[in-house]
Design a protein around this motif. Structure first.
Motif, short mmCIF file in Angstrom:
data_model
loop_
_atom_site.label_atom_id
_atom_site.label_comp_id
_atom_site.label_asym_id
_atom_site.label_seq_id
_atom_site.Cartn_x
_atom_site.Cartn_y
_atom_site.Cartn_z
N THR A 187 0.85 -1.20 0.00
CA THR A 187 0.00 0.00 0.00
C THR A 187 0.88 1.24 0.00
OG1 THR A 187 -1.65 -1.20 1.30
CG2 THR A 187 -1.85 1.19 1.25
N TRP A 188 0.76 2.04 -1.05
CA TRP A 188 1.51 3.29 -1.12
C TRP A 188 0.85 4.26 -0.14
CZ3 TRP A 188 0.94 7.60 -5.23
CH2 TRP A 188 2.03 8.48 -5.14
N ASP A 191 -1.81 6.75 -1.13
CA ASP A 191 -3.13 6.20 -1.49
C ASP A 191 -3.99 6.05 -0.24
OD1 ASP A 191 -2.82 5.96 -4.24
OD2 ASP A 191 -2.06 3.90 -4.14
N ARG A 194 -4.96 9.52 1.15
CA ARG A 194 -6.07 10.17 0.41
C ARG A 194 -7.41 9.53 0.77
NH1 ARG A 194 -2.15 11.06 -3.77
NH2 ARG A 194 -2.34 8.92 -4.49
N GLY A 214 -3.77 -2.28 -1.34
CA GLY A 214 -2.92 -1.49 -2.22
C GLY A 214 -2.83 -2.04 -3.63
N GLY A 275 -5.84 1.23 -4.02
CA GLY A 275 -4.81 1.91 -4.79
C GLY A 275 -4.05 0.90 -5.63
N TRP A 277 0.00 -0.11 -6.00
CA TRP A 277 1.36 0.20 -5.59
C TRP A 277 2.28 0.44 -6.78
CZ3 TRP A 277 5.17 -3.23 -7.12
CH2 TRP A 277 4.77 -4.50 -7.51
N GLY A 280 2.57 4.02 -7.37
CA GLY A 280 3.29 4.79 -6.35
C GLY A 280 4.78 4.57 -6.35
#
Ligand SMILES: NC(=O)c1ccc[n+]([C@@H]2O[C@H](COP(=O)([O-])OP(=O)(O)OC[C@H]3O[C@@H](n4cnc5c(N)ncnc54)[C@H](OP(=O)(O)O)[C@@H]3O)[C@@H](O)[C@H]2O)c1
Length: 294
Positions: A187-188, A191, A194, A214, A275, A277, A280
């Motif tokens: 998981t970035w 992300d 936000r 992520g 998200g 990754w 990111g």
């Protein structure tokens, strides 16, 4: 639940951590407080909440030293369970949204378990994970309006993270051995930040535990190889990377093997999707090598 005026600030507990920093980089109206201002392990949050009168509180603070927790379970429990529970109760008493973050490590990652839905049985394998799982229950007991996002393998290239550890070795021309049998959804941090801010800004919030994933699953080896591909032009020598089993790196805390999470419930309930990754990682690598102070 409805809350304080939406134009009031969002209060972030934690300041220097990966997630706290990513939250601070969003354009939301935030106030972050580090442990020097508020010690989550022991302080009463009443004065803090009454001073800032936030619309929402995001708890980005935790005891995250997974190996260290094995030797200091009381400290981990104080920070991952008792503190968040006090904070959740104080938010409930003031009609303040409370958002908390938990971990994929609440699952044991045994074969056949993943991808995990929120309804799946939890079975933490180490002290950190147990205290985080205790924290989920304690938060929801103290504040049934609270919202908890479980995330996995948060990265942003700051601090003593896995990503920095491998890049530091590569920068020094050293070969890498990376585990290939632990799988999850990296998981970035931006992300997740936000998603949390978007939720915190809402007037009403769904309650309970949700999975924030992520994006596509990867092993640490897959993740390291993706990072190497992006960093290659900046490395002093041709990188050497070898996949190994977890048994090659005995650690005080046992890690779960496959903790892929299903994030469909969050998407269906809030419109917030997982998200990715892979989007990111290039930004993290560029920040390290091209804009090191950025
Ligand atoms: N890292 C991961 O891979 C991962 C994976 C899944 C879930 N999570 C969860 O995601 C959340 C954020 O993790 P992270 O990676 O951002 O952690 P991190 O980088 O280790 O940051 C920890 C944060 O906790 C704060 N903190 C530590 N002790 C404190 C205390 N006594 N009082 C108040 N604050 C204290 C630190 O505050 P200062 O700002 O003062 O230093 C720091 O901001 C945590 O709930 C963690 O369990 C992390």
């Amino acid at each position: 639940m409805t809350s304080q005026a939406v134009d009031a600030p969002i209060l972030v507990i934690g300041r220097s951590g990966q997630l706290a920093q990513a939250l601070l980089e969003t354009d939301a109206k935030l106030v972050a407080c580090g442990r020097d201002q508020f010690d989550l392990a022991q302080d009463d949050p009443s004065a803090l909440l009454d001073a800032h009168k936030p619309h929402a509180v995001i708890n980005a603070a935790a005891y995250t030293d997974v190996n260290g927790a094995e030797a200091d379970p009381d400290a981990a429990q104080a920070l991952n369970c008792s503190g968040p529970s006090r904070l959740a109760a104080a938010c409930k008493a003031r009609d303040i949204h409370f958002l908390h973050v938990s971990t994929d490590y609440v699952f044991d990652g045994a074969p056949g378990g993943a991808p995990y839905k929120e309804t799946a049985r939890t079975h933490p394998l180490n002290v950190y994970a147990r205290t985080k799982r205790n924290g989920e229950d304690a938060v929801m007991t103290a504040n049934e309006d609270a919202m908890i996002l479980r995330a996995a393998w948060i990265f942003d290239g700051r601090g003593g993270s896995f990503l920095n550890a491998i890049l530091n070795r590569l920068d020094n021309g050293l070969p890498l051995k990376v585990v290939n049998d632990q799988i999850s959804t990296p998981t970035w941090a931006p992300d997740l930040a936000r998603a949390l801010v978007g939720l915190a800004q809402r007037e009403t919030l769904p309650s309970g535990v949700f999975h924030f994933s992520g994006g596509p699953a990867a092993s640490w080896y897959d993740f390291a190889r993706a990072a190497i591909r992006l960093a290659q032009a900046h490395l002093p020598v041709e990188p050497v990377i070898e996949p190994v089993d977890s048994s090659a790196f005995p650690q005080p805390a046992q890690r779960p093997l496959d903790t892929r999470m299903d994030a469909q419930a969050l998407l269906a309930t809030t419109g917030i999707g997982p998200g990715d990754w892979r989007a990111g990682l290039p930004e993290v690598i560029a920040r390290r090598y091209e804009h090191p102070k950025g």
